[in-house]
Design an enzyme around this catalytic site. Structure first.
Site, PDB file in Angstrom:
ATOM      1  N   SER A   9     -18.763 -32.551   1.759  1.00 17.26           N
ATOM      2  CA  SER A   9     -19.255 -31.697   0.672  1.00 17.26           C
ATOM      3  C   SER A   9     -19.653 -32.576  -0.500  1.00 17.26           C
ATOM      4  O   SER A   9     -18.812 -33.294  -1.065  1.00 17.26           O
ATOM      5  CB  SER A   9     -18.169 -30.732   0.215  1.00 17.26           C
ATOM      6  OG  SER A   9     -18.561 -30.172  -1.032  1.00 17.26           O
ATOM      7  N   HIS A  34     -22.834 -30.730   3.526  1.00 17.41           N
ATOM      8  CA  HIS A  34     -22.358 -29.420   3.059  1.00 17.41           C
ATOM      9  C   HIS A  34     -22.675 -29.257   1.571  1.00 17.41           C
ATOM     10  O   HIS A  34     -22.333 -30.120   0.751  1.00 17.41           O
ATOM     11  CB  HIS A  34     -20.853 -29.321   3.313  1.00 17.41           C
ATOM     12  CG  HIS A  34     -20.253 -27.995   3.029  1.00 17.41           C
ATOM     13  ND1 HIS A  34     -20.358 -26.931   3.900  1.00 17.41           N
ATOM     14  CD2 HIS A  34     -19.523 -27.545   1.958  1.00 17.41           C
ATOM     15  CE1 HIS A  34     -19.716 -25.879   3.390  1.00 17.41           C
ATOM     16  NE2 HIS A  34     -19.211 -26.236   2.221  1.00 17.41           N
ATOM     17  N   ASP A  36     -22.242 -26.912  -1.685  1.00 20.02           N
ATOM     18  CA  ASP A  36     -21.443 -25.836  -2.294  1.00 20.02           C
ATOM     19  C   ASP A  36     -22.160 -25.265  -3.511  1.00 20.02           C
ATOM     20  O   ASP A  36     -22.191 -25.890  -4.573  1.00 20.02           O
ATOM     21  CB  ASP A  36     -20.067 -26.374  -2.690  1.00 20.02           C
ATOM     22  CG  ASP A  36     -19.172 -26.556  -1.479  1.00 20.02           C
ATOM     23  OD1 ASP A  36     -19.061 -25.602  -0.681  1.00 20.02           O
ATOM     24  OD2 ASP A  36     -18.601 -27.649  -1.318  1.00 20.02           O
ATOM     25  N   MET A  38     -22.311 -22.522  -6.368  1.00 20.56           N
ATOM     26  CA  MET A  38     -21.405 -21.619  -7.104  1.00 20.56           C
ATOM     27  C   MET A  38     -22.101 -21.060  -8.332  1.00 20.56           C
ATOM     28  O   MET A  38     -22.864 -21.762  -8.988  1.00 20.56           O
ATOM     29  CB  MET A  38     -20.155 -22.390  -7.532  1.00 20.56           C
ATOM     30  CG  MET A  38     -19.448 -23.094  -6.385  1.00 20.56           C
ATOM     31  SD  MET A  38     -17.886 -23.790  -6.945  1.00 20.56           S
ATOM     32  CE  MET A  38     -17.424 -24.761  -5.489  1.00 20.56           C
ATOM     33  N   HIS A  67     -23.431 -23.424   1.574  1.00 16.96           N
ATOM     34  CA  HIS A  67     -22.298 -22.490   1.444  1.00 16.96           C
ATOM     35  C   HIS A  67     -22.497 -21.766   0.121  1.00 16.96           C
ATOM     36  O   HIS A  67     -22.216 -22.313  -0.947  1.00 16.96           O
ATOM     37  CB  HIS A  67     -20.997 -23.305   1.478  1.00 16.96           C
ATOM     38  CG  HIS A  67     -19.757 -22.503   1.240  1.00 16.96           C
ATOM     39  ND1 HIS A  67     -18.533 -23.094   0.978  1.00 16.96           N
ATOM     40  CD2 HIS A  67     -19.532 -21.168   1.232  1.00 16.96           C
ATOM     41  CE1 HIS A  67     -17.614 -22.153   0.808  1.00 16.96           C
ATOM     42  NE2 HIS A  67     -18.202 -20.974   0.943  1.00 16.96           N
ATOM     43  N   MET A  69     -21.604 -19.445  -2.633  1.00  9.69           N
ATOM     44  CA  MET A  69     -20.517 -18.719  -3.297  1.00  9.69           C
ATOM     45  C   MET A  69     -21.152 -18.021  -4.492  1.00  9.69           C
ATOM     46  O   MET A  69     -20.900 -18.364  -5.654  1.00  9.69           O
ATOM     47  CB  MET A  69     -19.416 -19.711  -3.697  1.00  9.69           C
ATOM     48  CG  MET A  69     -18.639 -20.225  -2.496  1.00  9.69           C
ATOM     49  SD  MET A  69     -17.712 -21.740  -2.835  1.00  9.69           S
ATOM     50  CE  MET A  69     -18.987 -22.951  -2.489  1.00  9.69           C
ATOM     51  N   MET A 138     -12.180 -20.197   5.053  1.00 12.26           N
ATOM     52  CA  MET A 138     -11.739 -20.933   3.850  1.00 12.26           C
ATOM     53  C   MET A 138     -10.238 -21.200   3.911  1.00 12.26           C
ATOM     54  O   MET A 138      -9.448 -20.276   4.116  1.00 12.26           O
ATOM     55  CB  MET A 138     -12.038 -20.130   2.578  1.00 12.26           C
ATOM     56  CG  MET A 138     -13.496 -19.933   2.228  1.00 12.26           C
ATOM     57  SD  MET A 138     -14.459 -21.441   1.909  1.00 12.26           S
ATOM     58  CE  MET A 138     -13.511 -22.266   0.640  1.00 12.26           C
ATOM     59  N   GLY A 143     -14.129 -22.367  -5.124  1.00 18.18           N
ATOM     60  CA  GLY A 143     -14.439 -22.590  -6.535  1.00 18.18           C
ATOM     61  C   GLY A 143     -14.300 -24.038  -6.967  1.00 18.18           C
ATOM     62  O   GLY A 143     -15.035 -24.498  -7.830  1.00 18.18           O
ATOM     63  N   GLY A 146     -10.637 -30.442  -4.210  1.00 19.53           N
ATOM     64  CA  GLY A 146      -9.357 -31.074  -4.474  1.00 19.53           C
ATOM     65  C   GLY A 146      -8.149 -30.159  -4.487  1.00 19.53           C
ATOM     66  O   GLY A 146      -7.085 -30.540  -4.970  1.00 19.53           O
ATOM     67  N   ASP A 174     -13.027 -25.178   5.565  1.00 20.32           N
ATOM     68  CA  ASP A 174     -13.411 -25.724   4.262  1.00 20.32           C
ATOM     69  C   ASP A 174     -12.266 -25.560   3.275  1.00 20.32           C
ATOM     70  O   ASP A 174     -11.836 -24.438   2.995  1.00 20.32           O
ATOM     71  CB  ASP A 174     -14.661 -24.955   3.786  1.00 20.32           C
ATOM     72  CG  ASP A 174     -15.308 -25.556   2.556  1.00 20.32           C
ATOM     73  OD1 ASP A 174     -14.797 -26.564   2.040  1.00 20.32           O
ATOM     74  OD2 ASP A 174     -16.335 -24.996   2.128  1.00 20.32           O
ATOM     75  N   GLY A 175     -11.789 -26.707   2.766  1.00 24.79           N
ATOM     76  CA  GLY A 175     -10.769 -26.686   1.731  1.00 24.79           C
ATOM     77  C   GLY A 175      -9.516 -27.465   2.118  1.00 24.79           C
ATOM     78  O   GLY A 175      -8.825 -27.096   3.060  1.00 24.79           O
ATOM     79  N   GLY A 196     -14.462 -32.712   0.923  1.00 23.08           N
ATOM     80  CA  GLY A 196     -15.057 -33.262  -0.290  1.00 23.08           C
ATOM     81  C   GLY A 196     -14.243 -34.428  -0.797  1.00 23.08           C
ATOM     82  O   GLY A 196     -14.582 -35.593  -0.583  1.00 23.08           O
ATOM     83  N   SER A 197     -13.115 -34.124  -1.432  1.00 25.14           N
ATOM     84  CA  SER A 197     -12.322 -35.186  -2.057  1.00 25.14           C
ATOM     85  C   SER A 197     -11.815 -36.214  -1.054  1.00 25.14           C
ATOM     86  O   SER A 197     -11.777 -37.408  -1.357  1.00 25.14           O
ATOM     87  CB  SER A 197     -11.163 -34.570  -2.844  1.00 25.14           C
ATOM     88  OG  SER A 197     -10.476 -33.617  -2.071  1.00 25.14           O
TER      89      SER A 197
END
Ligand code: DX5
Ligand code: ZN
Length: 224
Positions: A9, A34, A36, A38, A67, A69, A138, A143, A146, A174-175, A196-197
């Site tokens: 991400s 990916h 994101d 938002m 994705h 959101m 999810m 939102g 990390g 994801d997450g 991501g992180s």
């Protein structure tokens, strides 16, 4: 659908050098990119939209996995398709007409996905399965990057896998995905891992490569 697909991400990338970051993650072994999106309304954060996606589209040939959101979604689907997204995922919770949104994505010539939040049961997608290429489960509340992986969702991944049966639908997670959590979801049936992180930590192409490899090898062991 053999090995696990790794989808970094770019939410965790250095946005001041986004084009270079996409090139680095491509060379480092990303399978998909990916994205994101938002809106500060469906989720309590704002990121980027079609113009930014269009600006980085030329930096890689890898699949662009959007994705969304955002709510509402339908008015913006064409703009994301035009920007170069290959897969467009909308949230089941984002509007009252999920079936219509999925139909619209497919009419634009893109593959369609549905994302479900941690508190949303898998029954939310039961009647749209034949319109789907991907189900995004999810494992954090959407939102922010990390956040900690919510392990209660692993059981839902198993249920989604059973619901899919032999349809050609991928399960994406994801997450909070990292080498310690990836095996849990892969063993439950996940095909695509967003991170991501855990991938962008270190800030260099060499660290991205090592981070992707660590998740991939943990996932591949769990798949056997
Ligand atoms: C969260 C986003 C995720 C996020 C994952 O709303 O959908 O894609 O970037 O970040 P990590 O891997 O840091 O949990
Ligand atoms: Zn995401």
């Amino acid at each position: 659908m053999s090995k696990t697909i790794i989808a970094p991400s770019v939410l965790s990338a250095d946005f001041s050098r986004l084009g270079e970051e996409v090139e680095a993650i491509d060379r480092a072994g990303a399978d998909w990119i990916h994205l994101d999106v938002m809106d500060g309304h469906f989720v309590p954060n704002i990121t980027f939209g079609p113009p930014i996606i269009k600006a980085i589209r030329g930096r890689t040939k890898k699949l662009f996995d959007a994705h969304l959101m955002i709510a509402p979604t339908d008015a913006y689907l064409a703009a994301f398709a035009d920007a170069g997204c290959d897969n467009i995922t909308v949230h089941a919770e984002a509007g009252p007409h999920l079936d219509r949104s999925l139909h619209a994505i497919r009419e634009l010539g893109k593959t369609a996905g549905v994302a479900i939040n941690p508190a949303t049961p898998e029954s939310a997608i039961e009647y749209v399965l034949d319109r789907l290429s991907l189900i995004l489960v999810m494992t954090v509340n959407p939102g922010f990057g990390g956040q900690s992986f919510i392990s209660a969702v692993v059981d839902k991944v198993r249920r989604v896998k059973a619901l899919i049966g032999d349809r050609p639908i991928r399960i994406e997670i994801d997450g909070g995905v990292a080498p310690d959590t990836a095996p849990l979801v892969v063993a439950a049936g996940a095909d695509v891992l967003v991170a991501g992180s855990a991938i962008f930590k270190g800030g260099t192409e060499a660290s991205y490569r090592a981070n992707i490899e660590a998740i991939r090898s943990a996932a591949d062991k769990a798949r056997r």
